[in-house]
Design a protein around this motif. Structure first.
Motif, PDB file in Angstrom:
ATOM      1  N   ARG A 107      10.326   6.902  -3.209  1.00 37.44           N
ATOM      2  CA  ARG A 107      10.890   5.763  -2.698  1.00 37.44           C
ATOM      3  C   ARG A 107      12.496   5.504  -2.397  1.00 37.44           C
ATOM      4  O   ARG A 107      12.937   6.223  -2.918  1.00 37.44           O
ATOM      5  CB  ARG A 107      10.715   4.450  -3.104  1.00 37.44           C
ATOM      6  CG  ARG A 107      11.427   4.452  -4.688  1.00 37.44           C
ATOM      7  CD  ARG A 107      10.563   2.826  -5.313  1.00 37.44           C
ATOM      8  NE  ARG A 107      12.131   2.944  -6.693  1.00 37.44           N
ATOM      9  CZ  ARG A 107      12.259   2.169  -7.496  1.00 37.44           C
ATOM     10  NH1 ARG A 107      10.742   1.455  -7.773  1.00 37.44           N
ATOM     11  NH2 ARG A 107      12.843   1.716  -8.739  1.00 37.44           N
ATOM     12  N   SER A 108      12.942   4.681  -1.199  1.00 36.29           N
ATOM     13  CA  SER A 108      14.693   4.804  -0.815  1.00 36.29           C
ATOM     14  C   SER A 108      14.939   3.420  -2.026  1.00 36.29           C
ATOM     15  O   SER A 108      14.201   2.973  -1.964  1.00 36.29           O
ATOM     16  CB  SER A 108      14.762   5.132   0.188  1.00 36.29           C
ATOM     17  OG  SER A 108      14.594   3.937   0.781  1.00 36.29           O
ATOM     18  N   ALA A 198      10.451   4.263   2.700  1.00 37.73           N
ATOM     19  CA  ALA A 198      11.324   5.116   2.256  1.00 37.73           C
ATOM     20  C   ALA A 198      12.611   4.329   3.172  1.00 37.73           C
ATOM     21  O   ALA A 198      12.858   3.561   3.295  1.00 37.73           O
ATOM     22  CB  ALA A 198      11.134   6.351   2.369  1.00 37.73           C
ATOM     23  N   ALA A 199      13.333   5.473   3.772  1.00 39.71           N
ATOM     24  CA  ALA A 199      14.595   5.252   4.552  1.00 39.71           C
ATOM     25  C   ALA A 199      14.745   4.629   5.700  1.00 39.71           C
ATOM     26  O   ALA A 199      15.175   4.675   6.840  1.00 39.71           O
ATOM     27  CB  ALA A 199      15.371   6.186   4.570  1.00 39.71           C
TER      28      ALA A 199
ATOM     29  N   THR B 155      19.612   6.918  10.544  1.00 38.00           N
ATOM     30  CA  THR B 155      20.153   4.942   9.525  1.00 38.00           C
ATOM     31  C   THR B 155      21.541   5.850   9.327  1.00 38.00           C
ATOM     32  O   THR B 155      22.304   6.602   9.810  1.00 38.00           O
ATOM     33  CB  THR B 155      19.654   5.762   8.506  1.00 38.00           C
ATOM     34  OG1 THR B 155      20.071   6.722   7.184  1.00 38.00           O
ATOM     35  CG2 THR B 155      18.205   5.990   8.057  1.00 38.00           C
ATOM     36  N   MET B 161      16.585  12.245   8.392  1.00 37.46           N
ATOM     37  CA  MET B 161      14.554  12.323   8.494  1.00 37.46           C
ATOM     38  C   MET B 161      14.615  12.743   9.864  1.00 37.46           C
ATOM     39  O   MET B 161      14.239  12.159  11.079  1.00 37.46           O
ATOM     40  CB  MET B 161      14.407  11.871   7.625  1.00 37.46           C
ATOM     41  CG  MET B 161      14.162  11.907   6.207  1.00 37.46           C
ATOM     42  SD  MET B 161      13.479  10.705   5.013  1.00 37.46           S
ATOM     43  CE  MET B 161      12.500  11.378   4.598  1.00 37.46           C
ATOM     44  N   TYR B 372      11.907  17.439  -1.742  1.00 38.63           N
ATOM     45  CA  TYR B 372      10.037  16.797  -2.710  1.00 38.63           C
ATOM     46  C   TYR B 372       9.452  18.334  -2.867  1.00 38.63           C
ATOM     47  O   TYR B 372       8.538  18.495  -3.236  1.00 38.63           O
ATOM     48  CB  TYR B 372       9.554  15.728  -1.708  1.00 38.63           C
ATOM     49  CG  TYR B 372       9.847  15.046  -1.410  1.00 38.63           C
ATOM     50  CD1 TYR B 372       9.154  14.069  -2.665  1.00 38.63           C
ATOM     51  CD2 TYR B 372      10.898  13.525  -1.391  1.00 38.63           C
ATOM     52  CE1 TYR B 372       9.731  12.481  -3.192  1.00 38.63           C
ATOM     53  CE2 TYR B 372      11.287  12.691  -1.775  1.00 38.63           C
ATOM     54  CZ  TYR B 372      10.731  12.134  -2.512  1.00 38.63           C
ATOM     55  OH  TYR B 372      10.425  10.806  -2.904  1.00 38.63           O
TER      56      TYR B 372
ATOM     57  N   SER D 279      20.227   7.291  -1.422  1.00 37.60           N
ATOM     58  CA  SER D 279      19.254   7.366  -2.665  1.00 37.60           C
ATOM     59  C   SER D 279      18.050   8.186  -2.880  1.00 37.60           C
ATOM     60  O   SER D 279      17.646   8.645  -3.590  1.00 37.60           O
ATOM     61  CB  SER D 279      18.457   5.827  -3.404  1.00 37.60           C
ATOM     62  OG  SER D 279      17.240   5.214  -2.836  1.00 37.60           O
ATOM     63  N   ILE D 280      17.863   8.531  -1.298  1.00 38.58           N
ATOM     64  CA  ILE D 280      17.098   9.479  -1.679  1.00 38.58           C
ATOM     65  C   ILE D 280      16.939  11.087  -0.199  1.00 38.58           C
ATOM     66  O   ILE D 280      16.450  12.009  -0.355  1.00 38.58           O
ATOM     67  CB  ILE D 280      15.040   8.790  -0.304  1.00 38.58           C
ATOM     68  CG1 ILE D 280      14.318   9.611   0.176  1.00 38.58           C
ATOM     69  CG2 ILE D 280      16.237   8.007   0.939  1.00 38.58           C
ATOM     70  CD1 ILE D 280      13.262   8.903   0.275  1.00 38.58           C
ATOM     71  N   MET D 281      18.184  10.863   1.013  1.00 42.43           N
ATOM     72  CA  MET D 281      18.830  11.503   1.562  1.00 42.43           C
ATOM     73  C   MET D 281      19.977  12.298   1.200  1.00 42.43           C
ATOM     74  O   MET D 281      20.801  11.979   1.292  1.00 42.43           O
ATOM     75  CB  MET D 281      18.793  11.403   2.705  1.00 42.43           C
ATOM     76  CG  MET D 281      17.146  10.329   3.171  1.00 42.43           C
ATOM     77  SD  MET D 281      17.356  10.206   4.975  1.00 42.43           S
ATOM     78  CE  MET D 281      18.693   8.647   4.673  1.00 42.43           C
TER      79      MET D 281
END
Lengths: 394, 394, 394, 394
Positions: A107-108, A198-199, B155, B161, B372, D279-281
């Protein structure tokens, strides 16, 4: 160049304050929902094997502990934590060590904000729903007591035709019923789970979005991850508009009552607790509460505008501008809910002055009736109208 | 006092112009609906015995004549007639004499405006509905052809992504589907007949409101006469908001395409007919149509605000301020419908440049995937993240 | 895909209509100023040797011919010409052949729009200035006649303390004086020549911007070419705000007069020409003109918002979105000017009903005076206040 | 009727919270100014003999004590005190007994709010003034270092003609200079003393308004007491508009920098402290600070709208609706000032990437120059344009 920027420390503080804004305060309202979503997320991670079922269980228990902290008012978000998500994750890591670090898998933070906000909004819609219904009931009780009293109907702020307390008050009940229809449509639209996007471009891992959606009580999954991002702001604007609709009614109600409780009319009497005095004029009983109810429409309308414009002229995918929608949305909802509470109280407490209503029923209100008496005797409408008009204006 | 006011004539003209405004122009859109409502009203007057069935029939025939004038573009409203209602009644009196004067029995001009506007709005909602659906279909056709092409997801206007044309385009289809839900809720709310409430306090005569509601295709009668007046502005604001919702989507679509069709990106190519040149720079192909689509959100949003505020801080009963809602509502609807048409055309004509999309798929877009991959190998998420981050930023 | 788009012709028409908008109508107001600017530009081209002095002279003569066409109402802009600039250049080419084609040397269409609009705005500010001053004079004349009449002063829409027609009316005169200060500051800011900046990056040629600025009566040159583009929208928003300020005053004036001319108060009497009747109620005299004056504040405020938002979230350099500012700006200025005219007329024509004013001067208005009578006798203020309060509310 | 209202206590709390709002928090910003005004008022009461000079002196000393409490952060307003005025008067009475009760002679709370707010606003305008000037200086320093670098000029978000860092950056300096002109006009308008007008109808006592105006540093007395009330909201709207003007510039600046710092362009480089991660990338450096600067225009614009509408459709004399203007005004000013600080920092810290700028200077930017090279050789402009256009598009 200038003293202002000499100290490194201040500079960083300005940047931090500008970036964080009020989030650490506002997020007090969202922390509970973030915990709910994290519990569902942990369960899902357990289900797909990223966590063992024991780990998922431990996270759940710890999140329950945090929930009770929140409920007791013991949960604090530090400005440097920025938001409830960091504060909660910190607590998890503090108690659970490495396990706490695993909760953020798949998750983000965008995900978290979206799902917490969505759950919060759903709850607020339910509350507004209850308050609107209670207001409708209170209006009906008010009508039961006072409905049959006649008083003047106005158009253009001039006496027009006979009206009655029932006709007047049930206008607001009917309008609130239509507000309920709109609220329920918006509820249906919002009732989709953003969790797992997620993002805005998903996660490179197989996750079970149906599971979390179901566990959190959403009626469906919001499939498209870019749309999830886009719907932030879009949905908020939609909800703000339903609040504006409710406030439009309360604004008109307040405007009616401020005028009709003037001694020059006297149709209604406001209880003392709705009024305040003046620091210089001892005779004053001012309808402050009604004036503020009237005024709050404009606060809501400007909040809706703000939310719409914050999302305008931007490309798709998350943009930080969206963060600023939190403040007006949370504040706007609370103002509306409190305004509804005040309105309920109003209909419980205002008095209709039947003498003043009766003396307001002056002759000109019956001019149209006189026209139609002639029409019933066979005079064509336009001719009957001219006849009565002549008798009045000459 | 001043030359400006010396001539009586000019003075009256200024007052007239200020009072009439654009109504005589705008009412061209409403005249057809006023005729429909007048036909139903005449039938009802026949039914309750105010007119003979022959009279009702004659009025109906004459109104059909006027409808065909409108359809042929032969119907004209003079500024001094102010609105379509006067213009139509004048024609009836011209052809039918005294009978023409009877049509106004048991109604007021407020009634007429409300019912004509309501019928107009219902038709426009249907049109928007069709256009939204057509847009969704067009997007699906576009996806069929181009959906599988990968291109960067952004973003914060930074590469984030991997995305795909399908993910991107179906965001707009999904958003339009939610717009349809909102539109249909608003249609349900608006679908009540205001006819028969006169100036907001009914008519002193027994009339058959159910009959006219049914004849005009409304699903119910809007009972409360004061609410009918109050709903003018309230309903318009609601409808304007649904238009804003549609424009929010088109605004984002336009913003995406303006950026992604810059040669610096090149993901999309705009057909020449969507572009204009410059009077000084011979190389230019400017995306004017998209810029205007983007800009029109702000026109709509300001119209919604205008409609909300025009009805604020006023007591109940008709106030002339409501007249000014006509302009923004009619114009706002047309802008939205035309914007939807342009958007349909867009999805039919834009080209995806698959080479540019492919060369946009640079390394950093896969950083999250690399995290991941490590997670799948058993590295805890936060650690995996740090590892990849270090490899990038050092 | 759909019938809607089958015919090539319609498609192009939709695109054309969407792109051109109302420009060909609005530009009727700007054509005169475009001619003035073109004359100065031709002179400048003559001066720097791009044109011979004979050529410059011929262009000037032909532009004077077009100016007289405009003044006579013979100047027409076809929708396919899009704007006044094309229409005027076409006429020049028609009469002067190749020479007509040279006028566009060293300028762009952006240039032309900017300078024509700037000249137009300066003229409109002058007009508003005159109207505000005339309104102030009219208020003073009104005070001369009625100023000494006492009538109730209200706060919170409740009787507060004694007021007078002079105190009430001079509030509006004073407010208008402050509007004049703001207008003159905005005039100073706008009074800079944009001509010669082309599309925002100058022209690759030595031109004499000081010359054209001086010839067109600007007090200085707006040097920075990017700022010239940026100031479109920025200056318009500023000007719209000055209009909003004037309308805020007229909105309050209208609100006062609508209330105080209600028979329930009767302090003021509106002349018949400010009122309209009802199609169903023969007794009615409605203050439509005042209601529209009140309502027009909201039109102006929404126009200001529109102009602000049209220029938001965009990068520097011209964007087509700016085109849409023309409509609200021109319309907003005209509404304000007409509202000022109506206000002037109002103060010339309304009557003060001195009997009603006198009977409005009831006891409670003097409560504060009674407090201060005690204070003068030596009672401390808070005690004196309590004493009088007790005597009223018990 | 319902559980919600069972407890008397809660009910009163809801009413209190609705009435007080955030005033007790916001007034922390105004308390200092209220003390200043109270000192001047005490002196004036001494001067006209309502207080002895000893009493006036004592009040002054005690108010100085309160001022130092405020400066040390020891001054607290309790929610039940509602505002700073009550809190300060309570402290005076606590220390001085009956003398403390005399300070409110010849003024009302409205007076106090108005004068405190006016003094606060004047100080904030001065601060904005300083910040704008500092920003201008910083831009000039930035130009000194980087101005000569060429980079592409865009229109319609397409490469147009050559630009330079100097041309680009000085656009913002020039725009800020015009903001200073507007600020100083608004300062001139606001710089009038409202003190002594009480609740909008003066006090029934001879007071010396010139004295307090002078002592507080106002350049004149705002004579008309009704206008004083009317100017609350009017002046605030005016000031909010000047803030919007500054934010319009910063919005465009942010939009430029967000785009031009994209790796796809790379003309500018943002320092790390202006960016945040994801927080994810792990690869992300997002321009959050710029996005928030861009977004804050919309907050300001909505605040301006709110202030305008809060004062609309109301009769003259104080209405409680005005209280709600405090929040958006104070918050709006702070956001603007912080945004200016961020902008100053930006121009101190951003880097121009001269390599990327150079490689952005592609051929099409020189098309207009090629046209003018032909023009200089004697080819008529329209022909030269066609020639170059043909060479590009074929």
């Amino acid at each position: 160049m200038s003293k202002l920027w000499q100290k490194k420390y201040n500079l960083d503080k300005i940047i931090e304050a500008y970036t964080v804004g009020d989030d650490y305060v506002l997020d007090q309202k969202l922390a509970y929902y973030d915990c709910l979503a994290s519990k569902a997320h942990a369960d899902m991670l357990g289900r797909i094997g990223v966590l063992s079922s024991e780990e998922a269980e431990k996270l759940n228990q710890e999140l329950d502990v945090i929930i009770s902290m929140i409920e007791k008012g013991d949960f604090i978000i530090l400005p440097e934590q920025e938001d409830c998500h960091t504060a909660i994750e910190s607590l998890l890591i503090q108690s659970l060590g490495d396990l706490g670090k695993k909760i953020h898998t798949a998750r983000s933070r965008n995900d978290q904000i979206l799902v917490a906000m969505r759950l919060y909004l759903k709850d607020q819609i339910s509350d507004c729903n209850k308050l609107c219904k209670e207001l409708i009931d209170t209006i009906h009780a008010f009508i039961k007591e006072n409905g049959s009293i006649s008083f003047p109907g106005y158009t253009h702020m001039r006496k027009a035709m006979p009206s009655s307390i029932e006709l007047w008050a049930s206008c607001y009940a009917d309008s609130m019923k239509d507000n309920l229809l709109l609220l329920s449509a918006v509820m249906e639209i919002l009732d989709q789970s953003p969790l797992g996007t997620a993002a805005g471009y998903g996660v490179p891992m197989e996750i079970d979005r149906d599971f979390t959606a179901k566990e959190l009580g959403f009626s469906k999954v919001q499939e498209n991850a870019i749309y999830v991002q886009h719907s932030r702001g879009k949905f908020e604007a939609m909800l703000m508009h339903t609040m504006v609709q409710q406030m439009l009614d309360l604004n008109r109600l307040a405007s009616d009552l401020i005028l009709y409780s003037m001694p020059e009319f006297g149709y209604f009497e406001l209880p003392d607790k709705f009024c305040t005095g003046s620091s210089i004029m001892p005779q004053k009983k001012n309808p402050d509460l009604l004036e503020l109810m009237r005024a709050n429409l404009h606060v809501l309308a400007s909040y809706e505008t703000q939310v719409i414009n914050l999302g305008s002229n931007l490309i798709s995918g998350y943009n930080r501008d969206a963060q600023l929608t939190k403040g007006p949305v949370i504040s706007g909802i609370e103002i509306t809910q409190n305004s509804l509470r005040i309105a309920i109280l109003l209909f419980q407490e205002i008095k209709v002055n039947s003498d003043k209503c009766a003396s307001g029923m002056t002759d000109e209100l019956f001019a149209t009736k006189r026209v139609y008496d002639l029409v019933k005797e066979g005079v064509p409408f336009r001719e009957a109208y001219q006849k009565v008009a002549k008798s009045i204006h000459s």
